[in-house]
Write an enzyme that holds these catalytic residues in place. Structure first.
Site, PDB file in Angstrom:
ATOM      1  N   THR A   1      21.569  34.803  -3.985  1.00 25.54           N
ATOM      2  CA  THR A   1      20.565  34.936  -3.065  1.00 25.54           C
ATOM      3  C   THR A   1      19.154  34.704  -3.896  1.00 25.54           C
ATOM      4  O   THR A   1      18.855  34.698  -4.971  1.00 25.54           O
ATOM      5  CB  THR A   1      20.480  36.432  -2.823  1.00 25.54           C
ATOM      6  OG1 THR A   1      19.464  36.831  -1.572  1.00 25.54           O
ATOM      7  CG2 THR A   1      20.116  37.543  -4.031  1.00 25.54           C
TER       8      THR A   1
ATOM      9  N   ASP B   1      27.596  29.298   8.932  1.00 30.35           N
ATOM     10  CA  ASP B   1      26.257  29.091   8.190  1.00 30.35           C
ATOM     11  C   ASP B   1      26.064  27.747   7.885  1.00 30.35           C
ATOM     12  O   ASP B   1      26.524  27.047   7.037  1.00 30.35           O
ATOM     13  CB  ASP B   1      26.060  29.781   6.907  1.00 30.35           C
ATOM     14  CG  ASP B   1      26.111  31.320   7.075  1.00 30.35           C
ATOM     15  OD1 ASP B   1      25.513  31.796   8.090  1.00 30.35           O
ATOM     16  OD2 ASP B   1      26.623  32.248   6.366  1.00 30.35           O
TER      17      ASP B   1
ATOM     18  N   TYR C   1      26.048  22.581   0.531  1.00 27.26           N
ATOM     19  CA  TYR C   1      27.209  22.322  -0.495  1.00 27.26           C
ATOM     20  C   TYR C   1      27.804  21.090  -0.076  1.00 27.26           C
ATOM     21  O   TYR C   1      28.227  20.420  -1.183  1.00 27.26           O
ATOM     22  CB  TYR C   1      28.293  23.541  -0.052  1.00 27.26           C
ATOM     23  CG  TYR C   1      27.758  24.854  -0.354  1.00 27.26           C
ATOM     24  CD1 TYR C   1      27.089  25.170  -1.488  1.00 27.26           C
ATOM     25  CD2 TYR C   1      27.885  25.995   0.424  1.00 27.26           C
ATOM     26  CE1 TYR C   1      26.755  26.418  -2.114  1.00 27.26           C
ATOM     27  CE2 TYR C   1      27.328  27.260   0.258  1.00 27.26           C
ATOM     28  CZ  TYR C   1      27.028  27.439  -1.110  1.00 27.26           C
ATOM     29  OH  TYR C   1      26.452  28.721  -1.372  1.00 27.26           O
TER      30      TYR C   1
END
Length: 315
Positions: A218, A257, A264
């Protein structure tokens, strides 16, 4: 001793967050220690008592030469990246009491990040409950070094414009709390290197426990969309290489997401497995298990993060 009931009971709820994937720590019987820590008497609690200090090596604990070398590697690890707008420094949270203040700031960062998604009235109380759970979780995870590491990132804005970057909280997690002016705490992530440091109940699809695994990433709300998230991922990969762990690293990404998923993929991660649709019965979102083969060199290639987006979404 099993994981705390509070942590176990909250794990399904916390695991629904796209970046915070807390899970019970493995039983101490997995720890490869030559001797158990010696019991140390603790003062009787009183009205002014505060939570105990963070975990340290403890007397009577013997580590192998390789484990001692890895502890030194963790202590020396630094990852820096200079942006046009400031400098990011990422290091490992230590096991000793010297980092207790930094750990407490990290608890607040994680609790705040997760509570952003809560839209009901008692959200503040929920954040307080999360802080309690996260504090206990970090206490256990810090004790698993060198088999796992919690990374913390500190940001120093260019030209000392701290108020602009952090909304007036430039010294949180740094400054006197960290023993030096490290800057504002900006981000965090967790990396496990082997089966000993692996989460006790990782999210599904379950990754191989003896391979490195990245989770709980985060970035502080005020510092998002500045490229900090992608550099945090690079720092995790760099540490995996430096710790001489296996070259394939795993992480999870929720199917919904799309921005993190694209990030990624551009970083070189591929889908290994997809959650069963039955996970909806446990009120969780379906996830991808993704993996990447890391280069077996001392420094992660700069091309591994070229042109991919920040992996942290604003609320």
């Amino acid at each position: 001793m099993a994981a705390s009931p509070a942590l176990l009971s909250l794990t399904p709820a916390v695991s629904r967050h796209p970046y915070l994937l807390f899970s019970p720590c493995p039983s101490p019987r997995h720890l490869r220690l030559a001797a158990p820590p010696a019991a140390t008497p603790s003062p009787s609690p009183g009205p002014s008592s505060s939570p105990g200090p963070g975990p340290g090596p403890g007397p009577g604990v013997f580590l192998s030469p390789r484990a001692l070398s890895q502890l030194d590697e963790l202590a020396a690890f630094r990852y820096e990246h200079a942006f046009p707008h400031g400098l990011l420094t990422v290091r490992a949270l230590s096991r000793g009491p010297g980092d207790d203040a930094v750990a407490e700031a990290l608890v607040r960062l994680l609790a705040s990040s997760f509570s952003e998604t809560v839209r009901w009235a008692p959200a503040q109380r929920y954040a307080q409950l999360l802080a309690f759970v996260i504090r206990r979780y970090l206490h256990e995870r810090r004790g698993l070094a060198p088999h796992a590491a919690v990374l913390v990132g500190f940001y120093r804005p260019a030209g000392g414009a701290a108020a602009e970057a952090g909304g007036g909280e430039a010294a949180e997690g740094g400054g006197e709390e960290g023993g030096e002016d490290e800057g504002e705490m900006a981000c965090t992530a967790e990396v496990s290197f082997d089966a000993v440091g692996a989460p006790g109940a990782p999210p599904t699809p379950t990754p191989p426990l003896d391979f490195p695994y990245i989770c709980n990433m985060t970035v502080k709300t005020q510092l998002r969309r500045r490229g900090i998230g992608k550099q945090l991922l690079k720092a995790c990969e760099d540490l995996v290489v430096k710790m001489n762990a296996k070259g394939r690293v795993y992480l999870h990404c929720r199917i919904i997401d799309q921005v993190p998923f694209n990030m990624y993929r551009k970083a070189g991660y591929n889908i290994v497995q997809t959650d069963s649709i039955l996970v909806w019965l446990s009120l969780q979102k379906r996830k991808y298990l993704m993996s990447k083969e890391l280069p077996q060199v001392s420094v992660v290639s700069e091309s591994s993060a070229k042109d991919f987006d920040d992996n942290i979404l604003p609320s």
